[in-house]
Motif scaffolding. Structure first.
Motif, PDB file in Angstrom:
ATOM      1  N   LEU A 194       0.822  -1.207   0.000  1.00 33.52           N
ATOM      2  CA  LEU A 194       0.000   0.000   0.000  1.00 33.52           C
ATOM      3  C   LEU A 194       0.859   1.262   0.000  1.00 33.52           C
ATOM      4  N   VAL A 195       2.037   1.203   0.601  1.00 32.99           N
ATOM      5  CA  VAL A 195       2.900   2.382   0.720  1.00 32.99           C
ATOM      6  C   VAL A 195       3.195   2.958  -0.661  1.00 32.99           C
ATOM      7  N   TRP A 196       3.696   2.130  -1.566  1.00 34.35           N
ATOM      8  CA  TRP A 196       4.049   2.657  -2.888  1.00 34.35           C
ATOM      9  C   TRP A 196       2.811   2.909  -3.738  1.00 34.35           C
ATOM     10  N   GLN A 197       1.788   2.078  -3.639  1.00 32.15           N
ATOM     11  CA  GLN A 197       0.602   2.259  -4.475  1.00 32.15           C
ATOM     12  C   GLN A 197      -0.038   3.620  -4.242  1.00 32.15           C
ATOM     13  N   VAL A 198      -0.137   4.016  -2.977  1.00 31.85           N
ATOM     14  CA  VAL A 198      -0.722   5.314  -2.650  1.00 31.85           C
ATOM     15  C   VAL A 198       0.134   6.442  -3.221  1.00 31.85           C
ATOM     16  N   VAL A 199       1.453   6.333  -3.095  1.00 29.12           N
ATOM     17  CA  VAL A 199       2.346   7.354  -3.631  1.00 29.12           C
ATOM     18  C   VAL A 199       2.267   7.381  -5.162  1.00 29.12           C
ATOM     19  N   ALA A 200       2.250   6.223  -5.792  1.00 28.06           N
ATOM     20  CA  ALA A 200       2.166   6.159  -7.257  1.00 28.06           C
ATOM     21  C   ALA A 200       0.893   6.845  -7.753  1.00 28.06           C
ATOM     22  N   ASP A 201      -0.205   6.602  -7.062  1.00 24.52           N
ATOM     23  CA  ASP A 201      -1.459   7.250  -7.453  1.00 24.52           C
ATOM     24  C   ASP A 201      -1.378   8.762  -7.260  1.00 24.52           C
ATOM     25  N   HIS A 202      -0.749   9.183  -6.180  1.00 25.34           N
ATOM     26  CA  HIS A 202      -0.563  10.621  -5.937  1.00 25.34           C
ATOM     27  C   HIS A 202       0.293  11.226  -7.047  1.00 25.34           C
ATOM     28  N   LEU A 203       1.395  10.579  -7.379  1.00 24.50           N
ATOM     29  CA  LEU A 203       2.288  11.095  -8.421  1.00 24.50           C
ATOM     30  C   LEU A 203       1.603  11.127  -9.788  1.00 24.50           C
ATOM     31  N   ALA A 204       0.662  10.219 -10.013  1.00 21.35           N
ATOM     32  CA  ALA A 204      -0.079  10.177 -11.278  1.00 21.35           C
ATOM     33  C   ALA A 204      -1.175  11.242 -11.338  1.00 21.35           C
ATOM     34  N   GLY A 205      -1.343  11.990 -10.243  1.00 19.25           N
ATOM     35  CA  GLY A 205      -2.323  13.072 -10.234  1.00 19.25           C
ATOM     36  C   GLY A 205      -3.712  12.673  -9.792  1.00 19.25           C
ATOM     37  N   GLN A 206      -3.846  11.493  -9.243  1.00 24.03           N
ATOM     38  CA  GLN A 206      -5.163  11.039  -8.773  1.00 24.03           C
ATOM     39  C   GLN A 206      -5.599  11.893  -7.586  1.00 24.03           C
ATOM     40  N   ARG A 207      -6.716  12.575  -7.720  1.00 19.17           N
ATOM     41  CA  ARG A 207      -7.245  13.421  -6.648  1.00 19.17           C
ATOM     42  C   ARG A 207      -8.766  13.412  -6.730  1.00 19.17           C
ATOM     43  N   THR A 208      -9.392  13.343  -5.586  1.00 21.19           N
ATOM     44  CA  THR A 208     -10.833  13.458  -5.479  1.00 21.19           C
ATOM     45  C   THR A 208     -11.106  14.498  -4.398  1.00 21.19           C
ATOM     46  N   PRO A 209     -12.081  15.368  -4.614  1.00 23.83           N
ATOM     47  CA  PRO A 209     -12.367  16.381  -3.587  1.00 23.83           C
ATOM     48  C   PRO A 209     -12.739  15.736  -2.257  1.00 23.83           C
ATOM     49  N   LEU A 210     -12.321  16.378  -1.186  1.00 25.92           N
ATOM     50  CA  LEU A 210     -12.634  15.879   0.157  1.00 25.92           C
ATOM     51  C   LEU A 210     -14.141  15.834   0.415  1.00 25.92           C
ATOM     52  N   SER A 211     -14.889  16.588  -0.339  1.00 20.76           N
ATOM     53  CA  SER A 211     -16.348  16.632  -0.142  1.00 20.76           C
ATOM     54  C   SER A 211     -17.034  15.303  -0.447  1.00 20.76           C
ATOM     55  N   VAL A 212     -16.349  14.359  -1.082  1.00 17.03           N
ATOM     56  CA  VAL A 212     -16.977  13.049  -1.339  1.00 17.03           C
ATOM     57  C   VAL A 212     -17.105  12.240  -0.058  1.00 17.03           C
ATOM     58  N   LEU A 213     -16.362  12.612   0.966  1.00 15.19           N
ATOM     59  CA  LEU A 213     -16.404  11.883   2.241  1.00 15.19           C
ATOM     60  C   LEU A 213     -17.436  12.533   3.153  1.00 15.19           C
ATOM     61  N   GLN A 214     -18.309  11.726   3.686  1.00 13.72           N
ATOM     62  CA  GLN A 214     -19.345  12.214   4.587  1.00 13.72           C
ATOM     63  C   GLN A 214     -19.204  11.509   5.930  1.00 13.72           C
ATOM     64  N   HIS A 215     -19.232  12.274   6.992  1.00 14.43           N
ATOM     65  CA  HIS A 215     -19.222  11.726   8.348  1.00 14.43           C
ATOM     66  C   HIS A 215     -20.508  12.169   9.020  1.00 14.43           C
TER      67      HIS A 215
END
Length: 154
Positions: free
Chosen positions: A131-152
């Motif tokens: 998971l360590v590298w996968q998360v970084v790879a996705d970040h480096l690839a520009g993967q971003r979703t607005p924080l507003s998709v998360l609801q608590h």
């Protein structure tokens, strides 16, 4: 929860934060089962805590850094073969805001360190999980979703 093998199955819900400054990633070196490993600031969701609150808390506790979350990177599932535990990780992108070098770090954390993506990749054998590298790879690839998709919903 589903019923499985005579017991209830429940994954470990965790959060992780990819903090970037000047092209470097905030990482932690931690001792796990006698082995020195590298991870993002990460940890378990606590009762009555939102995913975002957990990410901020874990980053502060493991590194001494207060950060500002900028995006949701994604949700990741992984099963640790050696333990059979299942993990569901929610990952965030963040920017550093302030550092408290006098803050004691969580038990097991040896140090917080800033690594370039190449340095982190070169130490892949020491990653706590894939998971360590996968998360970084996705970040480096520009993967971003607005924080507003998360609801608590408290």
């Amino acid at each position: 929860m589903t019923y499985r093998e005579g017991r209830f199955w429940q994954p470990d819900v965790t959060v992780a934060t990819v903090v970037v400054a000047d092209g470097r990633l905030l990482c932690v070196e931690e001792r796990v089962n006698g082995r020195l490993v590298i991870n993002q600031p990460a940890g378990h969701l606590e009762p009555d805590e939102s995913l975002a609150e957990a990410a901020l808390r874990e980053t502060r506790e493991e590194t001494g850094w207060d950060v500002r979350l900028t995006a949701f990177l994604g949700a990741y599932q992984w099963k640790a073969e050696e333990t059979g535990r299942h993990y569901l990780r929610f990952a965030f992108a963040a920017e550093p805001e302030r550092h408290d070098p006098s803050r004691p770090l969580d038990e097991g954390i040896v140090q917080a360190l800033w690594l370039t993506p190449d340095e982190l990749l070169a130490r892949r054998d020491a990653h706590r999980s894939p998971l360590v590298w996968q998360v970084v790879a996705d970040h480096l690839a520009g993967q971003r979703t607005p924080l507003s998709v998360l609801q608590h919903l408290a």
